[in-house]
Structure formats: structure tokens, C-alpha cells
Scaffold this motif. Sequence first.
Motif, mmCIF file in Angstrom:
data_model
loop_
_atom_site.group_PDB
_atom_site.id
_atom_site.type_symbol
_atom_site.label_atom_id
_atom_site.label_comp_id
_atom_site.label_asym_id
_atom_site.label_seq_id
_atom_site.Cartn_x
_atom_site.Cartn_y
_atom_site.Cartn_z
ATOM 1 N N GLU A 124 0.832 -1.198 0.000
ATOM 2 C CA GLU A 124 0.000 0.000 0.000
ATOM 3 C C GLU A 124 0.873 1.256 0.000
ATOM 4 O OE1 GLU A 124 -3.341 0.840 -0.064
ATOM 5 O OE2 GLU A 124 -2.403 2.838 -0.095
ATOM 6 N N LEU A 125 1.963 1.209 0.770
ATOM 7 C CA LEU A 125 2.787 2.412 0.931
ATOM 8 C C LEU A 125 3.794 2.603 -0.213
ATOM 9 C CD1 LEU A 125 3.395 2.351 4.777
ATOM 10 C CD2 LEU A 125 1.798 3.753 3.472
ATOM 11 N N LEU A 126 3.759 1.684 -1.170
ATOM 12 C CA LEU A 126 4.639 1.853 -2.323
ATOM 13 C C LEU A 126 4.316 3.145 -3.068
ATOM 14 C CD1 LEU A 126 6.911 0.104 -3.485
ATOM 15 C CD2 LEU A 126 5.225 -1.114 -4.841
ATOM 16 N N THR A 127 3.054 3.509 -3.101
ATOM 17 C CA THR A 127 2.643 4.769 -3.743
ATOM 18 C C THR A 127 1.950 5.641 -2.713
ATOM 19 O OG1 THR A 127 0.447 3.974 -4.297
ATOM 20 C CG2 THR A 127 2.182 3.545 -5.899
ATOM 21 N N PRO A 128 1.918 6.941 -2.930
ATOM 22 C CA PRO A 128 1.308 7.843 -1.941
ATOM 23 C C PRO A 128 -0.214 7.732 -1.881
ATOM 24 C CG PRO A 128 2.734 9.050 -3.471
ATOM 25 C CD PRO A 128 2.558 7.692 -4.022
ATOM 26 N N ASN A 129 -0.836 7.055 -2.846
ATOM 27 C CA ASN A 129 -2.305 7.023 -2.878
ATOM 28 C C ASN A 129 -2.833 5.688 -2.386
ATOM 29 O OD1 ASN A 129 -2.164 9.551 -4.230
ATOM 30 N ND2 ASN A 129 -1.623 8.402 -6.078
ATOM 31 N N LEU A 130 -4.151 5.656 -2.194
ATOM 32 C CA LEU A 130 -4.788 4.386 -1.857
ATOM 33 C C LEU A 130 -4.759 3.495 -3.085
ATOM 34 C CD1 LEU A 130 -8.024 5.409 0.092
ATOM 35 C CD2 LEU A 130 -5.945 4.431 1.016
ATOM 36 N N ASP A 131 -4.189 2.294 -2.977
ATOM 37 C CA ASP A 131 -4.333 1.366 -4.093
ATOM 38 C C ASP A 131 -4.667 -0.050 -3.641
ATOM 39 O OD1 ASP A 131 -1.132 2.642 -4.886
ATOM 40 O OD2 ASP A 131 -1.619 1.341 -3.208
ATOM 41 N N VAL A 132 -3.986 -0.548 -2.599
ATOM 42 C CA VAL A 132 -4.310 -1.902 -2.145
ATOM 43 C C VAL A 132 -5.630 -1.903 -1.380
ATOM 44 C CG1 VAL A 132 -3.571 -3.826 -0.707
ATOM 45 C CG2 VAL A 132 -1.902 -2.572 -2.058
ATOM 46 N N VAL A 133 -5.786 -0.949 -0.481
ATOM 47 C CA VAL A 133 -7.030 -0.881 0.291
ATOM 48 C C VAL A 133 -7.906 0.220 -0.281
ATOM 49 C CG1 VAL A 133 -5.997 -1.751 2.409
ATOM 50 C CG2 VAL A 133 -5.999 0.699 1.961
ATOM 51 N N GLN A 184 7.826 9.556 -1.344
ATOM 52 C CA GLN A 184 7.684 8.281 -2.037
ATOM 53 C C GLN A 184 9.008 7.549 -2.230
ATOM 54 O OE1 GLN A 184 5.749 8.194 -5.866
ATOM 55 N NE2 GLN A 184 5.423 5.982 -5.689
ATOM 56 N N GLY A 185 10.076 8.295 -2.499
ATOM 57 C CA GLY A 185 11.365 7.641 -2.717
ATOM 58 C C GLY A 185 11.747 6.758 -1.533
ATOM 59 N N LEU A 186 11.722 7.358 -0.353
ATOM 60 C CA LEU A 186 12.116 6.598 0.844
ATOM 61 C C LEU A 186 11.142 5.460 1.127
ATOM 62 C CD1 LEU A 186 13.176 9.645 3.026
ATOM 63 C CD2 LEU A 186 14.676 7.769 2.332
ATOM 64 N N ASN A 187 9.848 5.725 0.904
ATOM 65 C CA ASN A 187 8.860 4.675 1.152
ATOM 66 C C ASN A 187 9.011 3.523 0.171
ATOM 67 O OD1 ASN A 187 6.885 4.920 3.356
ATOM 68 N ND2 ASN A 187 6.684 6.995 2.546
ATOM 69 N N ALA A 188 9.324 3.850 -1.071
ATOM 70 C CA ALA A 188 9.500 2.775 -2.046
ATOM 71 C C ALA A 188 10.718 1.941 -1.678
ATOM 72 C CB ALA A 188 9.648 3.364 -3.443
ATOM 73 N N THR A 189 11.800 2.605 -1.210
ATOM 74 C CA THR A 189 12.971 1.850 -0.753
ATOM 75 C C THR A 189 12.573 0.882 0.348
ATOM 76 O OG1 THR A 189 14.195 3.885 -1.134
ATOM 77 C CG2 THR A 189 15.346 2.124 0.029
ATOM 78 N N ALA A 190 11.818 1.409 1.326
ATOM 79 C CA ALA A 190 11.404 0.561 2.442
ATOM 80 C C ALA A 190 10.560 -0.601 1.942
ATOM 81 C CB ALA A 190 10.625 1.384 3.464
ATOM 82 N N SER A 191 9.662 -0.331 1.000
ATOM 83 C CA SER A 191 8.786 -1.395 0.516
ATOM 84 C C SER A 191 9.579 -2.473 -0.201
ATOM 85 C CB SER A 191 7.724 -0.821 -0.421
ATOM 86 O OG SER A 191 6.789 -0.082 0.338
ATOM 87 N N ILE A 192 10.527 -2.051 -1.053
ATOM 88 C CA ILE A 192 11.312 -3.058 -1.785
ATOM 89 C C ILE A 192 12.149 -3.867 -0.793
ATOM 90 C CG2 ILE A 192 13.175 -3.349 -3.464
ATOM 91 C CD1 ILE A 192 11.927 -0.788 -4.847
#
Lengths: 573, 192
Positions: A61-70, A464-472
Motif C-alpha cells: 500500500e505504501l509503495l505509492t502515496p495514494n490508496l491502491d491496495v485498500v 515516495q522515494g524513501l517509502n518505495a525503498t522501504a517497501s522493496i
Amino acid sequence: MASISVPVGGAPSQPASRPRLRVSDYLRWSVDHKIIGVQYMVTAAFFFIVGGTLAMLIRLELLTPNLDVVQTGAQYNTLFSVHGLVMIFLWIIPMMAGFGNYLLPLMLGAKDMAFPWLNAFAFWLIPPAGILMIGSMLVGAPEAGWTMYPPLSTLFSGDGQTLAALAVHLLGISSILGAINFLVTVKNMRPAGMSYWQMPLFVWAIVATSIIVVMATPFLAGALTLLILDRIAGTTFFDATKGGDVLLWQNVFWFYSHPAVYIMVLPGMGILSDVLSVHSRKPIFGYKMIALSSMAIGIVGFTVWAHHMFTSLQPELRIPFMITSMIIAVPTGIKIFSWLGTLWRGKIRFTSAMLFSLGFLSMFVIGGITGVMLAMIPFNLHVHDTYFVVAHLHFVLFGGSVFAIYSGVYHWFPKITGRLLDERLGKLHFALTYIGFFFTFFPMHFVGMLGMPRRVAVYMPEFQGLNATASIGSFVLGLSTFLLIYNVIASLRGGRLAGANPWRALTLEWATTSPPPATNFVGEPMLFEDPYGYGTEGATAYLDAVERQFGAPPQALAADKSVSPAAQGASGD
Amino acid sequence: MQGDLAERRLTPKEELDLKNKRTGLAIFQVSWIMVFFCLMFVHWQIRIQSPDWPPPGVEKLGVVVPSAMTLALIASSLLARRAYRALRAGQIETFLWNWRMTIALGAAFVLVMAFEWLTVPISGQYSNLFRVLVGFHGVHAVVIGALLVRVYRSAMRGAYHSGSLWPVEGAAGLWYFVTIAWILFYAVLYWT
């Protein structure tokens, strides 16, 4: 210096035949602590996968700044609430209890725990609690986080919140019963010739943990009772509009839950003390200091709870709680330096168990330092409820407790099953876990300090950059778990036989066959007076005697220097 | 019927079992009393937040009947102790009489407090706190009281004439726990 307390040697008695492990024994009621220990561990591992799946959804969900999974924020609330509850109450605490159950009687040379029936009963409270917890997601899911703060948990969450609270209530009772069992076992069932100061440090850690459990968990029981009454019986203890008090919950909850973080990490520290000493072939540095610092953490841990509430607390109480919170870093620091002292100039064997222990050391220090940062009021007010807190707690709970659990699994798997885990896969597991873990949680410090709040599904695009790093990173971390699961299954089927004492360790659990017979020891256990007296002639004589009695590891293993020091000559002990 | 039953020789395993049970009971008592401390803390926290306690228009709880019941519960605990001592000394009849009185006084306590619980005027937090504290204690009193009755029935069947006295000792220990827990609640509910 060291001498052997119980005469050993003489004619080598025939090695007892290896007891066979049958899956069916683990699926039913049993009062054998070894079976109960494994039941705890496997059940906990199942919930680790459940909680892990939720974590993967959170990170997706946190891969992108918007709601997508939920679809809604409420669904996201459910994800992280149940993730937290499951990981804490159904994974780490029962897993540590599993190690305690399996190892405590063996380390103490006892046949079983003090109350075998009660032990089984405490375990069998867990599956129904787990079902309640998973069921809670289906009936108006809990949304108030694992801390269940009112009024979120009273006025805004669905019926699932009641089920989750009931589940935690059951797990608390299970924990208390288990802890009483541990304490009585340690007090009354040590073998003749083992004083408190000769107990393995894992046993000391379980003692400190159990004292915290018996003194703190009843507070959770009281708090949850009131919460459930508020939800179903119309009382208003936590409803500020009707003379109740939301801070009341925070006080009572954290009076349990801060000590509970030590419930989760102290057994891990016990695992570390044993693993580091065995795999660096050196006496543990500062045995008494490590043992007593566990007790000190246990006691001081009761005086720091309000540092979780700096933003809601009466201001005049902040400074005292800041001071106690910083004081608790002292016994923790004593442990860290004692472990470093143990490693110093040791003959370190980089086994998977050792690697995970070293991983614990490095990551837990980061988590500990961010803990001290959070104890400072000005900093705390700045990062309160941001991702910095999430980073901190995962560094101590995953980088601490879970790394210790992994270390313990690699270290004691041979004892539990009679077979070694594959070391090459183990090292790969370590590398992926370490890297995945670091990249999942380290960037959270930055987004936290930049101001990203925790427990939100939608965030500002610049994060988003940092969140995408965390998600990967988290996906790597999630995948790495399957390496361990594969390793366990493959090794159970065709792993190399371990022999009684593959690591040539001095604590009592290794002085019997792997897996141990139903009564743990045949005859009197062979006790060595110093559980960490590596590097002495007495230790070598003792380890050779253990090998004569219970059989040496198979030749193939003994030749592998990276695994066993047996081939390196007796001086290695 | 004569002679110290406790002097019966125990095997080392029985001796260890007994020691374990005693330690376990002691730890349980220390541990579970913390729930009562927790509820005392809750009571204290809520009442210091209220400007008036009891709230205006609410009558303060009467103290006479609960005080009498507190004395009855304490007496019941002391009788349980005498009963256990008599049993150790082999005086079965004395044991049975004292144990009967323990149960009778305990039952009186439970019944009267249940009446108080049912008849307390409804008044928001004040009566809620009363009901939760007394009710929580009452659940313990009823469950452990049932244990006392069970021990009594076993005793009538002659279960403790020779052999393990642990059920009596354990039940008495839990009954002391009920008494101590009540004294804590009694103090906060009626005297603060």
C-alpha cells in the motif's frame, strides 16, 4: 581451574538410540515440555507468516502515496492493527515461550517442567486466541492499533475489537501460567551442584522475563477487562464525556506494555549470551553482570512506562520519566559491552547462528540508540507518532527479538530434531534478512524526521522515494523468510545428522542425545560446573566425555571446520 | 485418627511436587493480586478526576454491613487456617468443623455482598466502579469458595485421612488470597 562435577568416562555406555519424532505427537495434547516447546514454536511461526502477510500488504500500500491496495483508511487501520497484535502477542511472545519450554528443563537437567499439565494448558490457550484474533478481522475489524487506545477502541472500532481484546486477554493468561511454571522450575528443579550462578544465561533471562510477566501482565488483564466492559456492558471508564478518562487506559496499558517490550527482548538476549560464547569458544565476559543486568532491566522497566505518553502526560511528570528511561540504557549497555568482550579475541565460527547473533548486536545497538533519542522529551515531541517511532520499534523487535529467534533456531534446531540446518542456505538467509531488514526500516528514520505520521495509508508525494525503498526492502525481507522455511523442511527430511553436541557446547541440554529421550536424560545428567568455561582442559575433557557417551557427530560433519571445531583439535575448546 | 499426618514419609518425587505446588501458589498469589492493584489504581485515578466524590446527589455507600462482612471474611480465613492445622495434627473432626464454619462465613460474605451489588443505586462512575470492583472480587470468591466446598466433600469421603493434604492447603491459600484482595478493595471503596 575447571573440574568435572560428575564422574564421567569409564567404559563408554552404548549411545541411546535416537528417539523418532512423529508429526502426530505434535498435533494433540501432550504434557512433554519438548513437544509443547515445538508446538509453541510452530504455532508462533504460523502467526509470523500471518503477521508477515499483513506487513507485506502494508508495504505494498505504501509503495505509492495514494490508496491502491485498500479502498479506505479504515481497512488500512485494520491491516496495521492486526499486524501489530499478531506479531507481538502471537509470534514473539509465544516463540520465546517455546524456546523457554524446550530448553529450560534440559538446561537444568530436569525431566520436565514443574507443572506439565499446566504447561500444556497454557499452550492450548493460544490456538483459540489466534482464531479469535484472525476472526476479529471478519466482524467489524479492530482499527485502534495494537495499543488499542480509547476512544478509538471503544467508540469507533467494530466488534472485532472486542474479539481482539478477548484474544489478548487469553494470551496474557497463558503467559502468566507459563511464567509461573518457569519460575517454579528454576527455583526448585536445578540439579544438585548447580547454583543460581551456574545457570546458563538463557535461564537467567527467562527468570527475569517471567518475573516481569507475573508482575505486569495482570495489569493488562485488568485493563482489558475494563475495555471489554466499556465495549459490551455500557460502563464508561474510558469515556471522557461521562466522567471516564482516556489517559487511564494509556497509563494502565503502558504499565504492562512497556515491561512487555523486555518480555520480548530479554529471552533473545539470553539466546545471544549462549550463542556468542559457544561460537567464539570463549567464556562469557561478565557472567554475573549479564545475569544481574537482566534483573535490573526487569525492575527499572516498571518505572519508565509514561515515556510512551510524553505528549499527553502532565508536564511535571515528563522529566522523571525521561530520567528513568535513560537509566534503563545502562544495564542494556552493560550487556552489549559484555558481548563485545566475549567476542574479543575469540575463535569465532561464523555459523548461521553466530551471524544472526552478530546481526542482533549491530541492529539492536541502532534500535537502542534511537530509544535513548526518543527518551529525550524535546526530540520525542518532535517525532511523536511519526515513522521514526516505527523505525525504532522495528529495530528492537525485528533487529533484536527476531534476529535472536533466528539465531536460536539455527543453534538449537540440531538438538530439537537431531539434524543440522543447511549452513549455506542459512548464510544466504542471513544475508537477505540483514539487507532486507536494513533497507526496510532504516529509511523510516528519515521519513519520520521529515514528518511523515505513522498509521496513514496516504502520504505526501515527496516521501515516495524513501517509502518505495522501504517497501522493496520489505519484499526482500519477506522472501528471505521462505528460505528458512525451506531449509527447515529440507533439513528435517535429509539434513545431516547432528550428533549430541555439534557445537561442542558446555550447557546441559547438549549432554544428551539429539533429540533427547522422553525423560531428557538417561540416569543423572552430566553437569559441567562452569557453563561457559570454554578453552580449559577441564572443558575439553568434559566435551570428549560427552562425545564418548552420546556419540560424536558423524565424520562428514566433524571434517567441516566451519561447522564443528572437533577437527581443529582439543585446544579449540 | 491420631498422629501427625504431615509426618507421613514422602518419596523424593512427592516432596518435590509438594514444594513446586507451594512455590507456584505463592507466585500466583503475588502475581494475581496485581490485577486488584490495577483496579485500585483505576478507582483512584477516576475519583481524583471528579470534583465531588461521590457525585452530587449520590448517597455514599453504607459502611456498616460491608464492615461486618469484612470481619466475617477475615474470621473465615482464620478458621481455614485452624482447620488446616487441625488436619495436620490428625484431628479430623476439628478440621471438619472449622472448615464448615469457613464455608458458612464465606457464603454469608458472598451472599450479602451480592445483595449490596444488586441494590447499589445506579449513579454513573460511582456505582460502575463499585460494581466492577465488587463483582471482580466476587467472581474470585465464588470460584474459590466452590473449591472449598469441593475440598469439604472430599474430606467427608475420607480423602485426607491419610495422604496428601495439599488440596486443603492449596484451597486455604487461595482463600487467604480472596481475603487479602477484599481488604484492599474494602479500604478503597469504603474508607477513601
